[in-house]
Design a protein around this motif. Structure first.
Motif, mmCIF file in Angstrom:
data_model
loop_
_atom_site.group_PDB
_atom_site.id
_atom_site.type_symbol
_atom_site.label_atom_id
_atom_site.label_comp_id
_atom_site.label_asym_id
_atom_site.label_seq_id
_atom_site.Cartn_x
_atom_site.Cartn_y
_atom_site.Cartn_z
ATOM 1 N N SER A 20 1.031 -1.185 0.151
ATOM 2 C CA SER A 20 -0.438 0.305 0.664
ATOM 3 C C SER A 20 0.615 1.582 0.023
ATOM 4 O O SER A 20 0.327 2.444 -0.019
ATOM 5 N N ALA A 24 0.349 4.919 -6.503
ATOM 6 C CA ALA A 24 -0.712 5.016 -6.234
ATOM 7 C C ALA A 24 -0.729 4.152 -8.124
ATOM 8 O O ALA A 24 0.798 4.552 -8.487
ATOM 9 N N CYS A 89 -5.140 -2.515 -10.654
ATOM 10 C CA CYS A 89 -5.970 -2.154 -9.583
ATOM 11 C C CYS A 89 -6.710 -3.841 -9.402
ATOM 12 O O CYS A 89 -7.352 -4.103 -8.069
ATOM 13 N N SER A 313 -3.191 -0.422 -3.363
ATOM 14 C CA SER A 313 -2.826 0.970 -4.287
ATOM 15 C C SER A 313 -3.107 1.079 -5.741
ATOM 16 O O SER A 313 -2.549 2.350 -6.527
ATOM 17 N N CYS A 314 -4.379 0.737 -5.899
ATOM 18 C CA CYS A 314 -4.833 1.108 -7.084
ATOM 19 C C CYS A 314 -5.088 2.459 -7.344
ATOM 20 O O CYS A 314 -5.997 3.369 -6.353
ATOM 21 N N SER A 315 -5.469 3.267 -7.567
ATOM 22 C CA SER A 315 -5.231 4.638 -8.337
ATOM 23 C C SER A 315 -6.376 5.406 -9.161
ATOM 24 O O SER A 315 -6.905 6.465 -8.866
ATOM 25 N N LYS A 317 -9.905 4.197 -7.208
ATOM 26 C CA LYS A 317 -10.543 2.816 -6.748
ATOM 27 C C LYS A 317 -12.392 3.000 -6.862
ATOM 28 O O LYS A 317 -12.856 1.850 -7.013
#
Length: 425
Positions: A20, A24, A89, A313-315, A317
């Protein structure tokens, strides 16, 4: 099959990951990357492709892009990507590994409220939770079962058990004695002991649990000593070893245990729902689908299969959760079950899958999943526990002292827990 994926995620337990942290990733604007382990499974991969295509066509804001990996490489690819802060993602994860990946910082909790299928409608084993948060959900599960021929059981005066009245240990032992004495089978029982990886805890720890043992003390998940090597677990191990010494099972099964069962080399096979349709096609009404044995603490089978999740870490979400919510339609639960021969994750889907609907010849497997399933320990330590149990169980079949083998496994698991501060945080 789904629930018996390689436990390659053991690399995670060496220390808390930092998935995390850093920048991202996983999306370029509103284009999101999705990873799946299904490169070698075209039937299941086609369903994933269908959902992506229909999601992309249903709106103009987000676009999901697919990347498929072979199952044997998948977990290691995720671990490497997490270390490099390059996770996608959206990704799938084998259910027992959800706590480890959540603890490691790989996954973010998800919110799928308002989707067509509420989480409460699903088989409990198909929802991945850690510390009271939802991190994943699956569309299906699988169920362990015994397969036999009714004609064989009747011939040797062996009762055909039912969901309401499964075999007791005494009945099971008696049945194996009769079948061995007949001399008609290479081995009366096929247990799949030639398998590897996650198959071992998936297939055999439910029997351990039915004896009253467990892989770890689930009250806090802070120790395996006294549980994995306790009296009940030792009784299971002695019984497990006796199957070899009495000539009831092979110390190491052949490459295709189900093929051997269908060829008549074994009378009873401990196997999974994934072979139910094939066996029914071959044996017709002579096929007996039998519940797990009650070894004293109720029948047990393993629970949890592959699930969909969102990376921490998805930019984007919002886009990832939009795809997750969109996928939660009954028609896709049906598509997965039909494509993979697995148990539909909801009752509504089961009604639309031939054989699994109420009264259908395979509906009993859905009942097993609801009544008997025990998820593997919900702790980030699970991948390590899995490996240690496999080693101990294989050593026991090879003749190791049950108390010593289980004691060493419990000690090693406790050391791992201490090293990782009981996976706090």
């Amino acid at each position: 099959m789904a629930s018996v994926a390689l436990a390659a995620a053991t690399a995670l337990v060496a220390g808390c990951a930092t998935g995390s942290g850093g920048s991202a990733s996983g999306a370029s604007g509103n284009t999101l990357t999705l990873w799946t382990h299904n490169a070698g499974n075209s039937a299941e991969l086609d369903v994933v492709k269908k959902i992506i295509k229909e999601f992309n066509g249903s709106q103009s804001k987000y676009k999901v892009k697919l990347q498929a990996f072979p199952q044997s490489d998948y977990n290691n690819s995720v671990v490497a990507a997490a270390s490099a802060h390059k996770l996608p993602c959206l990704l799938d994860v084998d259910g027992p590994n959800v706590p480890n990946w959540a603890w490691g910082g790989y996954l973010s909790p998800i919110d799928v409220s308002g989707s067509q299928v509420p989480l409460s409608d699903q088989l409990p084993s198909t929802v991945g939770r850690y510390k009271n948060k939802v991190y994943g959900f699956g569309f299906y599960d699988v169920a362990l079962t015994y397969f036999a021929r009714k004609s064989v059981l009747n011939k040797y005066d062996i009762r055909i058990p039912t969901t309401d009245k499964p075999w007791t240990k005494a009945e099971f032992d008696s049945a194996l004695t009769k079948l061995k004495k007949s001399g008609k089978f290479a081995y009366p029982l096929e247990m799949g002991t030639g398998g590897s990886g996650e198959w071992w805890p998936y297939a055999y720890s439910p029997q351990l649990e039915s004896f009253g043992g467990d892989l770890i003390d689930r009250d806090g998940y802070k120790t395996a000593s006294g549980t994995l090597d306790g009296k009940n677990s030792q009784e299971w191990a002695s019984w497990f070893r006796s199957l070899v010494t009495k000539g009831y099972i092979a110390k190491k099964s052949g490459a295709d245990p189900n093929k051997d069962f269908l060829a008549g080399k074994s009378a009873i096979q401990w196997d999974g729902s994934w072979n139910a349709a094939k066996n029914a096609n071959k044996l017709g009404d002579d096929l007996a689908i039998i519940p797990p044995v009650d070894f004293g603490n109720g029948p047990k089978i393993g629970g949890a299969s592959w699930q969909w999740a969102m990376s921490a870490s998805c930019s984007n979400k919002a886009g990832a959760q939009a795809w997750l919510k969109f996928s939660r339609q009954t028609k896709y639960f049906v598509d997965y079950a039909k494509a993979t021969g697995t148990l539909p994750g909801t009752d509504a889907a089961a009604k639309q899958v031939e054989g699994y609907q109420p009264g259908g010849k395979f509906n009993v497997l859905v009942q097993y999943a609801r009544k008997y399933a025990v998820v593997r320990p919900v702790t980030p330590a699970y991948p390590y526990i899995s490996t240690e149990f496999q080693k101990a169980a294989q050593d026991i079949l090879a003749g190791a002292d049950p108390k010593n083998a289980l004691g060493q496994a419990a000690k090693d698991i406790d050391n791992n827990l201490r090293t990782n501060n009981n996976y706090a945080g």
